[in-house]
Each structure stands twice: as C-alpha cells, then as structure tokens.
Design a protein around this motif. Structure first.
Motif, mmCIF file in Angstrom:
data_model
loop_
_atom_site.group_PDB
_atom_site.id
_atom_site.type_symbol
_atom_site.label_atom_id
_atom_site.label_comp_id
_atom_site.label_asym_id
_atom_site.label_seq_id
_atom_site.Cartn_x
_atom_site.Cartn_y
_atom_site.Cartn_z
ATOM 1 N N VAL B 179 0.851 -1.181 0.000
ATOM 2 C CA VAL B 179 0.000 0.000 0.000
ATOM 3 C C VAL B 179 0.889 1.234 0.000
ATOM 4 O O VAL B 179 2.047 1.188 0.396
ATOM 5 N N ALA B 180 0.348 2.306 -0.463
ATOM 6 C CA ALA B 180 1.068 3.579 -0.478
ATOM 7 C C ALA B 180 0.062 4.693 -0.269
ATOM 8 O O ALA B 180 -1.039 4.654 -0.830
ATOM 9 N N ARG B 181 0.444 5.661 0.538
ATOM 10 C CA ARG B 181 -0.453 6.789 0.783
ATOM 11 C C ARG B 181 -0.657 7.547 -0.519
ATOM 12 O O ARG B 181 0.318 7.930 -1.170
ATOM 13 N N PRO B 182 -1.874 7.748 -0.931
ATOM 14 C CA PRO B 182 -2.112 8.426 -2.210
ATOM 15 C C PRO B 182 -1.705 9.891 -2.155
ATOM 16 O O PRO B 182 -1.725 10.519 -1.095
ATOM 17 N N PRO B 184 -2.972 12.941 -3.612
ATOM 18 C CA PRO B 184 -3.924 13.910 -3.064
ATOM 19 C C PRO B 184 -4.535 13.306 -1.802
ATOM 20 O O PRO B 184 -5.186 12.252 -1.863
ATOM 21 N N PRO B 185 -4.293 13.902 -0.644
ATOM 22 C CA PRO B 185 -4.794 13.287 0.583
ATOM 23 C C PRO B 185 -6.317 13.318 0.639
ATOM 24 O O PRO B 185 -6.971 14.096 -0.049
ATOM 25 N N ALA B 194 -4.262 2.990 8.000
ATOM 26 C CA ALA B 194 -3.743 1.710 7.512
ATOM 27 C C ALA B 194 -3.062 1.018 8.678
ATOM 28 O O ALA B 194 -2.279 1.632 9.404
ATOM 29 N N ARG B 231 -7.673 3.740 -3.379
ATOM 30 C CA ARG B 231 -6.617 4.657 -3.793
ATOM 31 C C ARG B 231 -5.286 4.261 -3.162
ATOM 32 O O ARG B 231 -4.235 4.680 -3.628
ATOM 33 N N TRP B 232 -5.331 3.502 -2.063
ATOM 34 C CA TRP B 232 -4.100 3.133 -1.365
ATOM 35 C C TRP B 232 -3.391 1.965 -2.045
ATOM 36 O O TRP B 232 -2.257 1.638 -1.699
ATOM 37 N N THR B 233 -4.026 1.308 -2.947
ATOM 38 C CA THR B 233 -3.406 0.223 -3.701
ATOM 39 C C THR B 233 -3.582 0.515 -5.183
ATOM 40 O O THR B 233 -4.398 -0.112 -5.858
ATOM 41 N N PRO B 234 -2.832 1.476 -5.701
ATOM 42 C CA PRO B 234 -3.056 1.879 -7.096
ATOM 43 C C PRO B 234 -2.587 0.805 -8.055
ATOM 44 O O PRO B 234 -1.712 0.002 -7.728
#
Lengths: 162, 246
Positions: B179-182, B184-185, B194, B231-234
């Motif tokens: 996962v990655a923080r997207p 645009p919050p 998470a 959005r956290w797993t693009p």
C-alpha cells in the motif's frame, strides 16, 4: 423494433492492443467498479458508438457496449448503470480530492494506464510512508457528545445545559 | 379485485425480496450472482407489485440496489456476499438506548433524551483481487422530548430529532499486497488509517461522519468512502501514460 445490424469484424490485421482489430481481438471493456480489469474474452462484435471490440456478454440487444448503454442509463434499475455511473463517480470524486488527475486515470479512455490484459493491482513505489498512520482510526466513529449543540442550545427551549 | 395476478407475481419473487417487503429487513450470505438476480427483482418491484401492503422501503431502490450492483461488478460470480439490512428506520423501540432525563427551566416542565442506533446496512464482500471489503452505514439519532407550558396554560409536547450518519468501510488486503499513501490526501471529513497486522495483511479503514443526507446522496457517500480504500493500492502504471484532455 428492429435491431441494428452488428458492425462486421475485420477479418485480418495486426492486433493493436486488447481492443484492436484482428483475428485474436479481445473484449476491450473495463469491468469492475473499484477493482478494474479488462474483460479479455474473445470479441464478437464492435460497438457502433465507440467502435470498441466487445464480447457477447458486454454487447446488448442494441449492439451497444455496456459502457455506451450505461451512459444512457439514468437509474440503477438498468443493469448497465454501473458502467455509466463509474465514470460519473470518478469524475465527481476529483472535486472531493481537489485533484483532477487522480481518478480520471482509472477511466477506460486511459486504457494505457493499465497493463495490457491485466489490470491487477500491484505494488506501488514508496511503500511504507503510510506506517505513521498505523493504529486504529480516530475518525470519531463513536458518539462523543461533542455535537449535541445545534438549535437545542439556543435559548427558548427551557433546557439547562448540564 | 382479489389480487390474483399480484399474488402470483408475489410468489415468484425471491424469498429475501418478499422478506424485505414484509419485514423491511433481512440478513443473508449468498453468491454474488444470486444477489445480482435479487437486485434485478428489487429494481423492477414497482412494475410488478402494486399492492400497497407489499411496497418496498425507499432505500431498497435508492441504496441497496446500487450497492449490490457495484459490488457484483468487483466480485467473482460465486464469491460470497453477505448483506444485513434493516430499513425500518432509526426510531423504533428495539434500536433505542436508555431514556434519560434533561434538566429544564420554565417554560419547559420536563424533558427527556434518547439515542437510537440504526445500523441499517452491513455488507461483507470478498472481492476478486483477494481483499475483503466490509461496509457499515449507521444512523444515530438523538431524540429529545420536551413538555412545555405556555402563558395561556396550554401544555405542549415537542419532539426534536437530530440524525447523524456514519459510513465506515474496511478493506482487508491479501498477504503481501503493498500500500502507499495516495498523493492527493483524503479530505478532512474522511478519516483513513492503515494498520499492518502480524499475519502480513494490511487493513485499511475509512470513516466518514456527518449529518444524514437525503437517501439519493447516500450512495455517493458510500462509494466515496469505499473508493478511498482503493486509492491506497493503485494499479501499476505503464511507462507512458497519456492523460485524457479535460
């Protein structure tokens, strides 16, 4: 009501991607709402509106693909509604996030954003910067009594603030 | 006159469909494909059933059907989808908490307050990417009853209700999914966390709380809260990604 004739499939030609013309043409429909994937089944026709190759499952009685039919569907009563609403939802969510570059990337018009024939979710760069947010959420999902004000606290109701 | 056609149409409905019309609630876990059939039946209910006694609650068409249709798109046909829904409304006796008195001053003579908790939609879906999505829509209603005496001596009873809606979505990722923080919050009204579990799975949670909107806005809120988790797993991006001209 007569059904419009199905556009003929080109017999030969080099395939130019999942939705391209060719002997091995695959359905170019993007399925799913959150988990987007290309259908990839063998195509049987082309949508007369958007000219994409579609399989029988994504081709309706009017020969339109699910997405073109979904664009005409106004209510969830129509089975194709999700295809049309997906675009509307993603476009509207751009205003929610204050960005017009994130969600539109997921749309079918940017098919190159997804790996050919894939669409599966993979690892993203920059992995653990989310770790700082670990732990239970603090979104205030329990009733904390902090919003018990409103028009009740204005004078005249005879209530005493305790 | 004797509703023969209606009764035949009624008997052809899915058992959960009939239960929703009669009791305004049901709870079941079925394969996603069967839910799709049920959603089709619910969507065409008004065309087949006109008897007032068997009318569906409005949220069945405005919220339940769209949710079923969207989740069906992201699931394999045989994957289990659990839905618990209670569309009777929030202010029913078995959803209420304890009654507590309020301190009042003239002209009010007495006052009481009660909170109702109404989890009217709970969903658990196993998605085709291996993650498990749980969704909860809960209405909380504060109901205050005041007894007042006017100058002329009349006694009046007033009831005020303040509903608050909480939409909470949880997505349990399969092992090893990064996962990655997207970029645009998420907006301030949408809290996201998470959590890395010991078994290697990551759990994403999104919660939104606000006033209870009209039901035609609920589906937008549900999809926005749920969509935040994805959005956290693009998806992987190809080298050259042409942007669509806007």
């Amino acid at each position: 009501m007569t059904t419009p004739p199905m556009p003929p499939m080109p017999p030969t030609g080099p395939p130019s991607g999942p939705g391209g013309y060719g002997a091995a043409a695959r359905c170019a429909m993007l399925t799913g709402f959150f988990v987007l994937r290309r259908c990839g089944r063998p195509a049987a026709a082309h949508c007369p509106s958007c000219t994409r190759a579609v399989c029988p499952e994504h081709s309706g009685p009017d020969a339109l693909c699910s997405e073109c039919r979904g664009r005409l569907a106004e209510h969830a009563h129509d089975p194709s509604w999700t295809y049309g609403y997906r675009r509307t939802h993603y476009e509207n969510s751009s205003s929610v996030y204050g960005s017009n570059t994130w969600y539109p990337d997921f749309d079918q018009h940017d098919r190159n954003a997804f790996e050919a024939g894939g669409g599966d979710y993979g690892s993203a760069p920059g992995g653990d910067d989310w770790a700082a947010a670990s732990g239970d959420h603090t979104g205030g999902d329990e009733w904390d009594g902090s919003d018990t004000g409103g028009d009740w606290d204005s004078g005249g109701d005879g209530l005493v603030d305790s | 006159m004797f509703w023969r056609k209606q009764r035949k149409a009624w008997e052809r409905l899915h058992p959960l469909h009939r239960q929703l019309a009669e009791e305004q609630r049901f709870s079941a876990t079925l394969p996603a494909a069967e839910w799709a059939e049920l959603a089709t039946g619910l969507a065409t209910h008004d065309q087949t059933i006109t008897k007032r006694k068997w009318r569906l609650p409005p949220r069945a068409a405005s919220v339940l059907v769209p949710v079923l249709r969207v989740l069906r798109e992201d699931m394999e046909p045989g994957a289990p989808l659990g839905v618990t829904t209670d569309l009777r409304g929030a202010v029913v006796p078995d959803k209420g908490g304890e009654l507590r008195g309020l301190q009042v001053r003239p002209p009010a003579l007495a006052g009481s307050e009660r909170f109702f908790t109404d989890p009217w939609l709970l969903v658990r879906a196993e998605l085709r990417d291996g993650s498990v999505l749980e969704l909860a829509v809960v209405d909380r209603v504060r109901q205050r009853r005041i007894r007042k005496k006017s100058r002329s001596g009349k006694i009046k009873h007033k009831v005020k209700e303040k509903p608050v809606r909480v939409v909470r979505a949880t997505r349990r990722l399969p092992k090893g999914m990064a996962v990655a923080r997207p970029a645009p919050p998420a907006p301030a009204w949408l809290a996201v966390t998470a959590q890395q579990k010991e078994n290697g799975r990551t759990v994403l949670r999104a919660t939104a709380k606000g006033p209870a909107h009209a039901d035609h806005r609920v589906i937008e809120l549900i999809l926005t809260v749920t969509g935040e988790l994805f959005r956290w797993t693009p998806p992987r991006r190809s080298a050259a990604t042409p942007r669509r001209a806007r």
